[in-house]
Design an enzyme around this catalytic site. Structure first.
Site, PDB file in Angstrom:
ATOM      1  CD  GLN A  60      34.781  77.755  -9.513  1.00  0.00           C
ATOM      2  OE1 GLN A  60      34.009  77.677  -8.586  1.00  0.00           O
ATOM      3  NE2 GLN A  60      34.983  76.723 -10.325  1.00  0.00           N
ATOM      4  CB  SER A 109      30.975  83.465 -11.582  1.00  0.00           C
ATOM      5  OG  SER A 109      30.463  82.286 -11.010  1.00  0.00           O
ATOM      6  CG  LEU A 110      34.661  83.006  -6.523  1.00  0.00           C
ATOM      7  CD1 LEU A 110      34.052  82.634  -5.197  1.00  0.00           C
ATOM      8  CD2 LEU A 110      35.926  82.225  -6.814  1.00  0.00           C
ATOM      9  NE  ARG A 150      28.475  81.214  -5.956  1.00  0.00           N
ATOM     10  CZ  ARG A 150      29.259  81.231  -7.026  1.00  0.00           C
ATOM     11  NH1 ARG A 150      30.489  80.721  -6.949  1.00  0.00           N
ATOM     12  NH2 ARG A 150      28.838  81.744  -8.163  1.00  0.00           N
ATOM     13  CG  HIS A 204      26.844  80.730 -13.796  1.00  0.00           C
ATOM     14  ND1 HIS A 204      26.359  81.379 -12.683  1.00  0.00           N
ATOM     15  CD2 HIS A 204      28.188  80.723 -13.683  1.00  0.00           C
ATOM     16  CE1 HIS A 204      27.384  81.754 -11.922  1.00  0.00           C
ATOM     17  NE2 HIS A 204      28.490  81.356 -12.506  1.00  0.00           N
ATOM     18  CD  GLN A 219      26.882  84.673  -8.915  1.00  0.00           C
ATOM     19  OE1 GLN A 219      27.079  83.634  -8.294  1.00  0.00           O
ATOM     20  NE2 GLN A 219      27.672  85.731  -8.822  1.00  0.00           N
TER      21      GLN A 219
END
Length: 317
Positions: free
Chosen positions: A11, A91-92, A116, A202, A251
């Site tokens: 993102q 991440s994503l 998510r 996170h 994660q």
């Protein structure tokens, strides 16, 4: 291709218009957008190409949109001969890497990342969480600052992203993040700024989202990875589908160890990263991690064509 890894951004890389040239020039990209739209339940192509920007900024829509652009880049290059040795994503972006490695079907990944995003957005009430980028400090210094803030009773603040040397993002409760910013400035940070994000990703505040995501992922088929995927949580390569499923849950509320992931790939013989998706964020990180590491962006039709058929020969020549 044995020294090449494909990497997918997270993102923040999005912009209105992303992927439009891919859609117009490559049939593989058109197929990706159609598949992602059907799975995610909205017109992903229209949102990517036309916005509105405020909707594209919403996490539950932004995540499927970025996934689609990244996978479109991957499929176009894979159809033209790109055979990487490893994959990873920030991440994503880890979901794009898992699609590239054959662990997840695109449709399943698109459904999962929309949920998510929704779960992450709903984990903390609006305005209660924050994230900040701390530049110019060592990791140990940032970790100490977070501990000092929490010991002082200001609330939760933790490292969320270890992006590259001198660039660490922290996340947590707003007051604690603001206190960490002030301490970072006092410690000599080159820059310490709050980020325009909608939730504190996170960190431990995302634990409710991780629990909800675990239930969704339990119903999704995972296959063994065709190539190793370096996991955000451990910065280690993984191919076992059940271990990958576990790490995707972790994660959500654990830090992304991107710098460590890149260095791990280098130890496995990776000398070149190809960034699949909009922008050049990961390409920039790579140059700060190791100036000798080759990193190229492949997020537009022009960039992809330059890789496929450069006049002087190149990546896929």
């Amino acid at each position: 291709m044995s020294g090449t890894a494909v990497v997918f951004p997270g993102q923040g890389a999005q912009y209105v218009g992303m992927g439009k040239d891919l859609y117009e020039q490559f049939p593989e990209a058109r197929e990706v957008f159609a598949e992602a739209s059907a799975a995610a339940g909205f017109d992903v192509a229209r949102l990517c190409f036309e916005g509105p920007e405020d909707q594209l900024q919403l996490t539950e829509f932004q995540q499927p949109a970025l996934l689609a652009v990244g996978v479109a880049c991957w499929r176009v290059l894979a159809a033209r001969g790109l055979e990487p040795a490893m994959a990873a994503g920030l991440s994503l972006g880890e979901y794009g890497a898992l699609v590239a490695a054959g662990v997840l079907e695109l449709a399943d990944a698109a459904r999962v990342v929309r949920l998510r995003g929704k779960f992450m957005q709903e984990a903390v009430p609006p305005g209660e969480g924050a994230m900040a980028a701390l530049l110019g400090l060592e990791a140990g210094t940032v970790e100490n600052i977070c501990r000092q803030v929490m010991d002082a009773g200001a609330g939760v603040v933790e490292p969320a992203n270890y992006n590259c040397p001198g660039q660490i993002v922290v996340a947590g409760q707003r007051a604690a993040v603001e206190a960490a910013v002030e301490r970072a400035r006092a410690a000599g940070a080159r820059r310490a700024v709050l980020l325009p994000v909608s939730a504190p990703f996170h960190c431990r505040l995302m634990e409710p989202a991780a629990r909800r995501l675990a239930g969704v992922l339990a119903e999704v088929p995972f296959r063994p990875a065709r190539i190793p995927v370096v996991a955000n949580v451990t910065a280690e390569p993984v191919t076992d589908p059940e271990r990958i499923r576990e790490l995707l849950v972790q994660q959500v509320d654990h830090p992304v160890r991107w710098e460590q992931s890149v260095r791990r790939m280098q130890r496995e013989g990776i000398t070149r990263l190809v960034e699949m998706g909009p922008g050049k964020t990961l390409t920039g990180f790579a140059r700060r991690i190791d100036k000798h590491l080759e990193a190229v962006a492949a997020g537009t039709a022009e960039e992809i064509l330059a890789l496929v058929a450069p006049p002087e020969g190149g990546l896929l020549a």
